[in-house]
Scaffold this active site. Structure first.
Site, PDB file in Angstrom:
ATOM      1  N   ASP A  63       0.886  -1.159   0.000  1.00  0.00           N
ATOM      2  CA  ASP A  63       0.000   0.000   0.000  1.00  0.00           C
ATOM      3  C   ASP A  63       0.931   1.217   0.000  1.00  0.00           C
ATOM      4  O   ASP A  63       2.098   1.110   0.409  1.00  0.00           O
ATOM      5  CB  ASP A  63      -0.874  -0.035   1.256  1.00  0.00           C
ATOM      6  CG  ASP A  63      -1.661   1.237   1.442  1.00  0.00           C
ATOM      7  OD1 ASP A  63      -2.340   1.649   0.492  1.00  0.00           O
ATOM      8  OD2 ASP A  63      -1.574   1.831   2.542  1.00  0.00           O
ATOM      9  N   ASP A  68       0.045   5.056   0.799  1.00  0.00           N
ATOM     10  CA  ASP A  68      -0.157   6.056   1.856  1.00  0.00           C
ATOM     11  C   ASP A  68      -0.061   5.392   3.231  1.00  0.00           C
ATOM     12  O   ASP A  68      -0.833   4.476   3.526  1.00  0.00           O
ATOM     13  CB  ASP A  68      -1.544   6.712   1.722  1.00  0.00           C
ATOM     14  CG  ASP A  68      -1.695   7.455   0.394  1.00  0.00           C
ATOM     15  OD1 ASP A  68      -0.688   7.973  -0.105  1.00  0.00           O
ATOM     16  OD2 ASP A  68      -2.819   7.512  -0.133  1.00  0.00           O
TER      17      ASP A  68
HETATM   18  C1  BG6 Z   1      -5.860   6.095   0.131  1.00  0.00           C
HETATM   19  C2  BG6 Z   1      -5.786   7.029   1.335  1.00  0.00           C
HETATM   20  O1  BG6 Z   1      -4.590   5.620  -0.176  1.00  0.00           O
HETATM   21  O2  BG6 Z   1      -6.380   6.792  -1.007  1.00  0.00           O
HETATM   22  C3  BG6 Z   1      -7.159   7.624   1.590  1.00  0.00           C
HETATM   23  O3  BG6 Z   1      -5.351   6.281   2.471  1.00  0.00           O
HETATM   24  C4  BG6 Z   1      -7.667   8.325   0.328  1.00  0.00           C
HETATM   25  O4  BG6 Z   1      -7.081   8.527   2.663  1.00  0.00           O
HETATM   26  C5  BG6 Z   1      -7.698   7.321  -0.830  1.00  0.00           C
HETATM   27  O5  BG6 Z   1      -8.981   8.835   0.546  1.00  0.00           O
HETATM   28  C6  BG6 Z   1      -8.170   7.940  -2.133  1.00  0.00           C
HETATM   29  O6  BG6 Z   1      -7.224   8.886  -2.559  1.00  0.00           O
HETATM   30  P1  BG6 Z   1      -7.421   9.939  -3.733  1.00  0.00           P
HETATM   31  O7  BG6 Z   1      -6.038  10.551  -3.889  1.00  0.00           O
HETATM   32  O8  BG6 Z   1      -7.836   9.188  -4.958  1.00  0.00           O
HETATM   33  O9  BG6 Z   1      -8.450  10.910  -3.288  1.00  0.00           O
HETATM   34 MG    MG Z   2      -2.628   3.214   3.634  1.00  0.00          MG
END
Ligand code: BG6
Ligand code: MG
Length: 233
Positions: A19, A21
């Site tokens: 993963d 983030d």
């Molecule tokens: C995830 C994050 O990786 O991506 C979430 O942990 C986030 O917090 C999700 O909402 C979607 O991300 P994005 O950049 O498409 O809005």
């Molecule tokens: Mg994560």
């Protein structure tokens, strides 16, 4: 000892799917700031505790959770609010660089590359590619599966399966690494060994505080299922 996972075949470590983030990079504060500005504008309560609950959760589902039990706006307005958050988030991540990579992550990716083990990203974020490039991680990552590659969000296993396929490995040959509960479930449902990182991912096959606590050796042993390494990293 090697325990078979797929009815007779022995699985060896060939890939690790991370993963993004919260595992390889810190984006929490940027998501927080972008959501906080929107929520303040809409008069919705939002704090870091709520932000933590949005880890691994899609953009739309995140906004629904921020609304909580309050009525949602009409669909176009809801979409405009998601877009607004995303525009702000994109503005904020322009400042990201190698300093946003979590400690030990780049070192682990280099170890994996040197050991001939592929690395992939499986992220719910539609901005994952940009983050991977801005932080320099693209130098070590063989494939990125992101929010644009999938139709079903975690805990569905789709993003992890797309990542395994992208690096040409079977799920039983890969370890998945996650910081969110839904992500750990997705890894399990993909048929991979699940490593949990941080407080919200304790229900994995193996749990560590940070990605820097992992090594190629440990990941290998996990795939080969040496019992003493499960839940005991
Ligand atoms: C995830 C994050 O990786 O991506 C979430 O942990 C986030 O917090 C999700 O909402 C979607 O991300 P994005 O950049 O498409 O809005
Ligand atoms: Mg994560």
């Amino acid at each position: 000892m090697t325990i078979n996972k797929t009815g007779g075949e022995t699985c060896r470590l060939r890939g690790v799917v991370f993963d993004l983030d919260g595992v390889l990079v810190v984006t929490d504060r940027y998501h927080y700031q972008a959501w906080k500005e929107l929520a303040d504008d809409l008069g919705l309560p939002f704090d870091s505790k709520i932000n933590h609950q949005l880890r691994g959760v899609s953009r739309e589902e995140s906004l629904q959770r921020i609304y909580g039990s309050r009525p949602l706006p009409p669909p176009e307005e809801f979409k405009a609010q998601c877009d607004r958050k995303n525009e702000r988030y994109k503005e904020l991540i322009r400042q990201m660089d190698e300093n946003d990579v979590l400690e030990g992550a780049a070192e682990l990716l280099i170890q994996l590359r040197d050991a001939g083990v592929k690395s992939a990203v499986a992220s719910s974020s539609k901005n994952a590619r940009e983050v991977v490039e801005r932080t320099g991680l693209h130098r070590y990552i063989d494939f990125v599966a992101d929010g644009n590659s999938i139709t079903r969000a975690k805990p569905d296993p789709q993003v992890f399966l797309v990542a395994c396929e992208g690096i040409g490995c079977r799920p039983c040959e890969c370890v998945g690494v996650e910081d969110a509960e839904a992500g750990v479930e997705a890894i399990r449902r993909a048929g991979m060994v699940a490593v949990g990182v941080g407080a919200q991912a304790k229900d994995a096959d193996c749990w560590v505080q940070t990605v820097g606590d992992l090594s190629v050796d440990l990941l290998r042993r996990l795939v080969e299922r040496l019992p003493e390494n499960r839940k005991n990293c």
